[in-house]
Design a protein around this motif. Structure first.
Motif, PDB file in Angstrom:
ATOM      1  N   LEU A 130       0.817  -1.205   0.000  1.00  0.00           N
ATOM      2  CA  LEU A 130       0.000   0.000   0.000  1.00  0.00           C
ATOM      3  C   LEU A 130       0.851   1.256   0.000  1.00  0.00           C
ATOM      4  N   GLY A 131       0.326   2.299  -0.604  1.00  0.00           N
ATOM      5  CA  GLY A 131       0.983   3.597  -0.628  1.00  0.00           C
ATOM      6  C   GLY A 131      -0.057   4.687  -0.787  1.00  0.00           C
ATOM      7  N   PHE A 132       0.407   5.933  -0.905  1.00  0.00           N
ATOM      8  CA  PHE A 132      -0.518   7.053  -1.070  1.00  0.00           C
ATOM      9  C   PHE A 132       0.154   8.182  -1.833  1.00  0.00           C
ATOM     10  N   GLU A 133      -0.681   8.964  -2.513  1.00  0.00           N
ATOM     11  CA  GLU A 133      -0.200  10.113  -3.267  1.00  0.00           C
ATOM     12  C   GLU A 133      -0.057  11.320  -2.359  1.00  0.00           C
ATOM     13  N   VAL A 134       0.896  12.180  -2.683  1.00  0.00           N
ATOM     14  CA  VAL A 134       1.109  13.439  -1.968  1.00  0.00           C
ATOM     15  C   VAL A 134       1.211  14.542  -3.010  1.00  0.00           C
ATOM     16  N   ARG A 135       0.427  15.593  -2.807  1.00  0.00           N
ATOM     17  CA  ARG A 135       0.486  16.753  -3.700  1.00  0.00           C
ATOM     18  C   ARG A 135       0.449  18.013  -2.865  1.00  0.00           C
ATOM     19  N   GLY A 136       1.067  19.051  -3.360  1.00  0.00           N
ATOM     20  CA  GLY A 136       1.020  20.307  -2.639  1.00  0.00           C
ATOM     21  C   GLY A 136       1.535  21.463  -3.465  1.00  0.00           C
ATOM     22  N   ASP A 137       1.236  22.645  -2.979  1.00  0.00           N
ATOM     23  CA  ASP A 137       1.734  23.873  -3.582  1.00  0.00           C
ATOM     24  C   ASP A 137       2.801  24.445  -2.663  1.00  0.00           C
ATOM     25  N   PHE A 168       9.843   7.670  -1.143  1.00  0.00           N
ATOM     26  CA  PHE A 168       9.107   8.719  -1.849  1.00  0.00           C
ATOM     27  C   PHE A 168       9.600   8.777  -3.283  1.00  0.00           C
ATOM     28  N   GLY A 169       8.674   8.710  -4.213  1.00  0.00           N
ATOM     29  CA  GLY A 169       8.999   8.895  -5.620  1.00  0.00           C
ATOM     30  C   GLY A 169       8.258  10.104  -6.132  1.00  0.00           C
ATOM     31  N   ASP A 205       7.487  24.228 -11.120  1.00  0.00           N
ATOM     32  CA  ASP A 205       6.230  24.979 -11.111  1.00  0.00           C
ATOM     33  C   ASP A 205       5.687  25.180  -9.701  1.00  0.00           C
ATOM     34  N   ASP A 206       6.569  25.268  -8.717  1.00  0.00           N
ATOM     35  CA  ASP A 206       6.190  25.470  -7.318  1.00  0.00           C
ATOM     36  C   ASP A 206       5.219  24.398  -6.826  1.00  0.00           C
ATOM     37  N   LYS A 207       5.444  23.147  -7.227  1.00  0.00           N
ATOM     38  CA  LYS A 207       4.575  22.030  -6.847  1.00  0.00           C
ATOM     39  C   LYS A 207       5.367  20.933  -6.159  1.00  0.00           C
ATOM     40  N   LEU A 208       4.671  20.211  -5.300  1.00  0.00           N
ATOM     41  CA  LEU A 208       5.158  18.967  -4.717  1.00  0.00           C
ATOM     42  C   LEU A 208       4.234  17.886  -5.249  1.00  0.00           C
ATOM     43  N   VAL A 211       6.586  25.575   6.742  1.00  0.00           N
ATOM     44  CA  VAL A 211       6.386  26.912   6.171  1.00  0.00           C
ATOM     45  C   VAL A 211       6.541  26.929   4.655  1.00  0.00           C
ATOM     46  N   ALA A 212       7.152  25.911   4.078  1.00  0.00           N
ATOM     47  CA  ALA A 212       7.371  25.887   2.629  1.00  0.00           C
ATOM     48  C   ALA A 212       6.120  25.488   1.858  1.00  0.00           C
ATOM     49  N   ILE A 213       5.128  24.921   2.537  1.00  0.00           N
ATOM     50  CA  ILE A 213       3.926  24.414   1.886  1.00  0.00           C
ATOM     51  C   ILE A 213       2.756  25.364   2.125  1.00  0.00           C
ATOM     52  N   ILE A 214       2.089  25.742   1.047  1.00  0.00           N
ATOM     53  CA  ILE A 214       0.897  26.585   1.154  1.00  0.00           C
ATOM     54  C   ILE A 214      -0.349  25.717   1.303  1.00  0.00           C
ATOM     55  N   ARG A 215      -0.459  24.689   0.472  1.00  0.00           N
ATOM     56  CA  ARG A 215      -1.612  23.800   0.442  1.00  0.00           C
ATOM     57  C   ARG A 215      -1.106  22.392   0.152  1.00  0.00           C
ATOM     58  N   HIS A 216      -1.759  21.403   0.741  1.00  0.00           N
ATOM     59  CA  HIS A 216      -1.331  20.031   0.463  1.00  0.00           C
ATOM     60  C   HIS A 216      -2.518  19.078   0.454  1.00  0.00           C
ATOM     61  N   GLU A 217      -2.340  17.938  -0.198  1.00  0.00           N
ATOM     62  CA  GLU A 217      -3.303  16.842  -0.224  1.00  0.00           C
ATOM     63  C   GLU A 217      -2.534  15.551  -0.002  1.00  0.00           C
ATOM     64  N   VAL A 218      -3.052  14.721   0.879  1.00  0.00           N
ATOM     65  CA  VAL A 218      -2.491  13.393   1.107  1.00  0.00           C
ATOM     66  C   VAL A 218      -3.592  12.409   0.752  1.00  0.00           C
ATOM     67  N   GLY A 219      -3.349  11.605  -0.280  1.00  0.00           N
ATOM     68  CA  GLY A 219      -4.373  10.681  -0.773  1.00  0.00           C
ATOM     69  C   GLY A 219      -4.623   9.516   0.163  1.00  0.00           C
ATOM     70  N   GLU A 220      -5.655   8.772  -0.151  1.00  0.00           N
ATOM     71  CA  GLU A 220      -6.008   7.568   0.593  1.00  0.00           C
ATOM     72  C   GLU A 220      -5.015   6.449   0.276  1.00  0.00           C
ATOM     73  N   LEU A 221      -4.912   5.484   1.175  1.00  0.00           N
ATOM     74  CA  LEU A 221      -4.086   4.308   0.905  1.00  0.00           C
ATOM     75  C   LEU A 221      -4.663   3.558  -0.288  1.00  0.00           C
ATOM     76  N   CYS A 222      -3.778   3.131  -1.168  1.00  0.00           N
ATOM     77  CA  CYS A 222      -4.203   2.351  -2.322  1.00  0.00           C
ATOM     78  C   CYS A 222      -3.096   1.358  -2.671  1.00  0.00           C
ATOM     79  N   ASP A 223      -3.413   0.444  -3.544  1.00  0.00           N
ATOM     80  CA  ASP A 223      -2.452  -0.542  -4.015  1.00  0.00           C
ATOM     81  C   ASP A 223      -1.318   0.193  -4.730  1.00  0.00           C
ATOM     82  N   ALA A 224      -0.098   0.049  -4.227  1.00  0.00           N
ATOM     83  CA  ALA A 224       1.041   0.788  -4.764  1.00  0.00           C
ATOM     84  C   ALA A 224       1.453   0.315  -6.153  1.00  0.00           C
ATOM     85  N   TRP A 225       1.038  -0.874  -6.541  1.00  0.00           N
ATOM     86  CA  TRP A 225       1.445  -1.398  -7.846  1.00  0.00           C
ATOM     87  C   TRP A 225       0.349  -1.293  -8.884  1.00  0.00           C
TER      88      TRP A 225
END
Length: 108
Positions: A17-24, A52-53, A59-62, A90-104
């Motif tokens: 299992l893994g999860f996605e991470v996104r942020g500004d 972490f991959g 573009d100021d994104k994570l 302090v480096a992150i303005i907004r973030h999203e941490v996804g749900e656990l899902c099948d990493a493969w």
């Protein structure tokens, strides 16, 4: 499917299992400040025996995917810890941490 094939294909009891991470990122975060953020992120990820991959800075994104180190899985506690880190940095303005899902097989 035989156990050996389930293990090789990471299915059934061998699913990881893994999860996605996104942020500004804060606008204009470059050079040493960006490097310092990435170092803090790596410290949190490695302290929890995760991998972490992805990347930060373009573009100021994570944007990335987090899973267990080696043949391990991420947990709900790992998701919460990473979300808390991103919330407090302090480096992150907004973030999203996804749900656990099948990493493969379970993410886009």
């Amino acid at each position: 499917m035989k156990r050996r094939l389930r293990k090789k294909k990471r299915l059934g009891e061998f699913k990881e299992l893994g999860f996605e991470v996104r942020g500004d990122l804060r606008l204009g975060l470059v050079g040493a400040a960006l490097d310092a953020f990435v170092d803090r992120l790596i410290d949190v990820v490695e302290a929890r025996q995760l991998a972490f991959g992805g990347g930060a800075g373009r573009d100021d994104k994570l944007d990335g995917f987090v899973t267990g180190m080696g043949r391990g899985s991420a947990t709900e506690d790992d998701r919460a810890a990473l979300a808390a880190f991103l919330e407090g940095d302090v480096a992150i303005i907004r973030h999203e941490v996804g749900e656990l899902c099948d990493a493969w097989y379970g993410w886009d």
